[in-house]
Design a protein around this motif. Structure first.
Motif, short mmCIF file in Angstrom:
data_model
loop_
_atom_site.label_atom_id
_atom_site.label_comp_id
_atom_site.label_asym_id
_atom_site.label_seq_id
_atom_site.Cartn_x
_atom_site.Cartn_y
_atom_site.Cartn_z
N ALA A 18 47.89 130.33 -75.79
CA ALA A 18 47.48 131.68 -75.40
C ALA A 18 48.59 132.47 -74.72
N LEU A 19 49.70 131.82 -74.38
CA LEU A 19 50.79 132.53 -73.68
C LEU A 19 51.30 133.74 -74.46
N PRO A 20 51.57 133.63 -75.77
CA PRO A 20 52.00 134.83 -76.49
C PRO A 20 50.97 135.96 -76.46
N ILE A 21 49.69 135.60 -76.46
CA ILE A 21 48.64 136.62 -76.38
C ILE A 21 48.67 137.29 -75.02
N ALA A 22 48.87 136.49 -73.96
CA ALA A 22 48.96 137.05 -72.61
C ALA A 22 50.15 138.01 -72.50
N ILE A 23 51.27 137.63 -73.07
CA ILE A 23 52.45 138.51 -73.05
C ILE A 23 52.16 139.80 -73.81
N LEU A 24 51.53 139.69 -74.95
CA LEU A 24 51.16 140.87 -75.73
C LEU A 24 50.21 141.77 -74.94
N LEU A 25 49.25 141.18 -74.25
CA LEU A 25 48.34 141.96 -73.43
C LEU A 25 49.07 142.70 -72.31
N VAL A 26 50.04 142.04 -71.70
CA VAL A 26 50.85 142.71 -70.67
C VAL A 26 51.55 143.92 -71.28
N LEU A 27 52.17 143.72 -72.43
CA LEU A 27 52.89 144.82 -73.09
C LEU A 27 51.94 145.96 -73.45
N LEU A 28 50.75 145.63 -73.92
CA LEU A 28 49.77 146.67 -74.24
C LEU A 28 49.30 147.41 -72.99
N ARG A 29 49.05 146.67 -71.92
CA ARG A 29 48.61 147.30 -70.66
C ARG A 29 49.71 148.18 -70.07
N MET A 30 50.97 147.83 -70.32
CA MET A 30 52.08 148.63 -69.78
C MET A 30 52.11 150.03 -70.37
N ARG A 31 51.41 150.26 -71.47
CA ARG A 31 51.33 151.60 -72.04
C ARG A 31 50.48 152.51 -71.16
N HIS A 32 49.61 151.90 -70.33
CA HIS A 32 48.67 152.67 -69.52
C HIS A 32 48.85 152.52 -68.02
N THR A 33 49.69 151.58 -67.62
CA THR A 33 49.87 151.34 -66.18
C THR A 33 51.27 150.77 -65.96
N SER A 34 51.60 150.52 -64.72
CA SER A 34 52.93 150.01 -64.38
C SER A 34 53.08 148.54 -64.80
N VAL A 35 54.32 148.09 -64.87
CA VAL A 35 54.60 146.69 -65.20
C VAL A 35 53.92 145.79 -64.17
N ARG A 36 54.05 146.13 -62.91
CA ARG A 36 53.48 145.32 -61.82
C ARG A 36 51.98 145.15 -62.00
N ARG A 37 51.29 146.24 -62.27
CA ARG A 37 49.83 146.17 -62.43
C ARG A 37 49.45 145.40 -63.69
N ALA A 38 50.19 145.62 -64.77
CA ALA A 38 49.90 144.93 -66.03
C ALA A 38 50.06 143.42 -65.87
N VAL A 39 51.15 143.01 -65.24
CA VAL A 39 51.39 141.57 -65.03
C VAL A 39 50.34 141.00 -64.09
N ALA A 40 49.98 141.75 -63.06
CA ALA A 40 48.97 141.26 -62.10
C ALA A 40 47.61 141.09 -62.77
N GLU A 41 47.21 142.06 -63.57
CA GLU A 41 45.91 141.99 -64.24
C GLU A 41 45.84 140.79 -65.19
N VAL A 42 46.79 140.73 -66.09
CA VAL A 42 46.78 139.67 -67.10
C VAL A 42 47.06 138.31 -66.46
N GLY A 43 48.02 138.26 -65.55
CA GLY A 43 48.39 137.00 -64.91
C GLY A 43 47.27 136.40 -64.09
N ALA A 44 46.49 137.23 -63.40
CA ALA A 44 45.37 136.71 -62.60
C ALA A 44 44.35 136.03 -63.50
#
Length: 181
Positions: A18-44
């Motif tokens: 699932a790691l590649p999917i998590a990375i993809l989700l971070v990249l998708l979330r970065m379109r709508h929010t900051s890197v910090r928030r995207a990593v925090a959301e997906v990483g949690a």
């Protein structure tokens, strides 16, 4: 450690897959929010779900047991083999570590160690209750609640320097342990 692999191989392999999917989700979330928030959301989520899956995996050879005496299980670990101590203690510390470390980076409400402790304690209580009610052949112990909650707080304390924005504001947190020193 072989026992860990044999019991949780599907969860461990699934987490790695699932790691590649998590990375993809971070990249998708970065379109709508900051890197910090995207990593925090997906990483949690990514860092917590595997531990939840492991805690709710049935133990076919185990017996359902309830232990409500604080520190009894931890005291019994003192005489256990090192690999058992590591699996039990470190594993329980990590259950809510990702959530404790990353949720304060994303949500201002969690920028308080007592609130992170509450998250760990409530989440762990739910897990222990499910283990018992579902008859998973596991020990439901108050010590697990204590160690899971401690893990969330310790991880939150490690990320505390990054809770604040560039200008030092806490984005709405006032009082308690949430204040910047």
């Amino acid at each position: 450690m072989t026992a860990v692999w044999s019991a949780y191989a599907p969860v461990l392999v699934g987490t790695a897959a699932a790691l590649p999917i998590a990375i993809l989700l971070v990249l998708l979330r970065m379109r709508h929010t900051s890197v910090r928030r995207a990593v925090a959301e997906v990483g949690a989520v990514y860092g917590t779900l595997p531990w939840l899956a492991m805690t709710l995996t049935p133990d076919p050879g185990g017996a359902r047991r309830l232990d409500l005496v604080p520190l009894r299980d931890l005291a019994q670990l003192a005489g256990a083999p090192l690999d058992v101590v590591v699996v039990q203690l470190v594993g329980n510390l990590l259950v809510f570590a990702a959530a404790g470390a990353l949720l304060p980076l994303r949500y201002a409400w969690f920028r308080s160690l007592p609130r992170v402790l509450l998250l760990g304690a409530v989440g762990s209580t739910v897990i222990e209750t499910l283990q018992y009610v579902l008859g998973l052949g596991r020990v439901s112990a108050v010590d697990d609640v204590l160690v899971n909650a401690a893990g969330a707080v310790l991880a939150a304390a490690l990320t505390r320097p990054w809770w604040w924005t560039e200008n030092g504001a806490t984005e709405g947190i006032a009082g308690g342990w949430g204040r910047r020193p």
